[in-house]
Design a protein around this motif. Structure first.
Motif: not given
Lengths: 134, 134, 134, 134, 134, 134
Positions: E100, E102-111
């Motif tokens: 999703t 939202a998941q993509y945004e979280d991945l970007l934030a973590v990376v």
């Protein structure tokens, strides 16, 4: 696109320091072709001169390693560093120096394997064996 | 220190999948020495098996490249990736396969030079010459 | 090509969180130009906001380093990480902040040299001198 | 541990090519301290000579950039490349050249920020703005 | 542009080893689409076969991790390694597996965060806490 | 060894900005343990504050990804960047959040595979498929 101007032959001819390097590249390599890395470095004559001097010293002289082996090592580093231009130029150079399809396949196999084991070793933080000590 | 346990020979003997890989490493390499990367991977038997299978397939078989050249390519990748253990293990392997001091010096010269030109090319974003096209 | 949509000004205007960031970029930088990294990050408003907040905090405030020096450090990291877009955007920013051709040449010389010595040091696994201890 | 012998002063004294480089390092830097990278490179005299010649040419000469700025650029590259020894030696050199705590903090802030935005830009594959074209 | 020929379906059909891999990719993935990495690897049948065998073993089998999580880990590595093609192909795959926004945004934030803290930790050479020991 | 002092609890107590961050770390994580990265960053209070604020915002809040998945993404980036401390700290955190041996094995398999295919794709300079376009 480059961050700097890519010099034409006419521009290089008009600039003595650049012309001297281009002339030496052509004489050393026995070809009229001067590839773009030198045309980009022409904007910084001191870096152009020192880079060419190093390349000539390392790649063009007699050495303990075969010219093709040196080109393949250059490919391995360029792949690992993710340098697009360098991968292209050194793959082309290795082919020009006789790299066969079978050798290219072996190089790819080793480089791919090394990438995996490097990652696994880093993930596990494997301690260096005392047997490897000099 | 590792992120996982480094298996002793006694622990490996007691685990059939790990024992099978360790036995094959010893038989293939004709030595009793099993270095730490395998003792770390023993914690993940599936990864241990697939990694050894790849190493055996790539490094131990007949190929178009000399075993020493493959080891030197492995060194070049490991240096570029900054993998401490891998640099040690593959430098030791290259020496065991006959790398001379003069060859080592040439490898260092090429790897160092490639690092510089990779960086300069990336800095200048040099466009790939059409002459390099396949 | 990007993995996400590059937002136009019209799209940004219609989205309050994105509009607020774009307005602040324009006001802080005193220019109407909003470059593509922000138009890409617009797809993830939380990351857009936090990234701009960090850039503003680090690059736009008073600090112990000259703005041009900070931009050159940004260039050095971007070159080392092989980030094409970042090399372009920070080279352009450094030029806009007054980087001369001579300074650019010196930066290239240092970055190229550091890449070589980093590689040699990694290849040789040089131990840290006790003199460097804090 | 290193992959090669770290030369003592006595060993260097007995080898003319190595002694000549060590003498020049001491004379150029006006200190008796010769750090380990040179003691490791002593095993490969040709690489020792060419590396020192490059370092001397780039770092020790008059230039368009302040010596401290060049040292900080060296730090930024060394951090990005993950070279432990290089981070230590160039942080120590920068301090010796007067880097203040506030400047160090700013360098860390820029390097940390650049790492993030480099990663985000790569993740999103942001296209280069035409405005950045030379 | 690639360093090798990108094979068409007609060319793959005419080469038994390549055809066998392409057929298995289509059967395993239940789609007619064979993406370019396989069409490039077709030039080296042994590397094509072993790479597909590994991808199939790791990505397509039952495992302790959700297929989407594995795809996101693949994205994180590809971003960190700066591999343009890989970022595109694995972002597309993650979306196809239901990632999703939202998941993509979280991945970007973590990376993005990990890139920063990795850089700061390397800059400061933080010693590993004894509490992390296994 | 670090390039900076590793702060003790007593030193942190005596410095209000550092104490405030350490207190918040302990309260947020519900543990008395403050790991070394924060004790190293204490030398640069502004970077300490902003780094902790980002970590807290990204890792400790409600999000579209499971906390363990975020920790595993952090591991994948740290491994790819070769950050020793980060590999240790995030592997320990992932275990504390419930990472099983089977999940760890799958993560290693994906990270190792991604490293290989990233390298092969870079070596071959595979063009992005139009099907991946957004």
């Amino acid at each position: 696109m480059a961050t700097v101007k890519i010099w034409t032959d006419a521009e290089a001819e008009a600039h003595p320091r650049v012309k001297a390097v281009f002339d030496d590249i052509r004489a050393t390599r026995k070809t009229d072709f001067v590839n773009n890395v030198w045309r980009a470095l022409a904007n910084q004559p001191a870096v152009l001169e020192s880079t060419w001097a190093q390349v000539k010293a390392v790649m063009a002289r007699e050495s303990a390693l075969d010219p093709l082996v040196k080109e393949m090592l250059y490919m391995a580093v360029s792949i690992s560093n993710g340098c697009e231009y360098c991968v292209h130029s050194h793959t082309a150079s290795a082919r020009a120096k006789g790299m066969t399809d079978a050798q290219y396949e072996d190089l790819l196999a080793v480089v791919g394997l090394a990438a995996t084991t490097n990652a696994l070793v880093t993930a596990l933080q494997v301690p260096v064996d005392p047997e490897f000590k000099v």
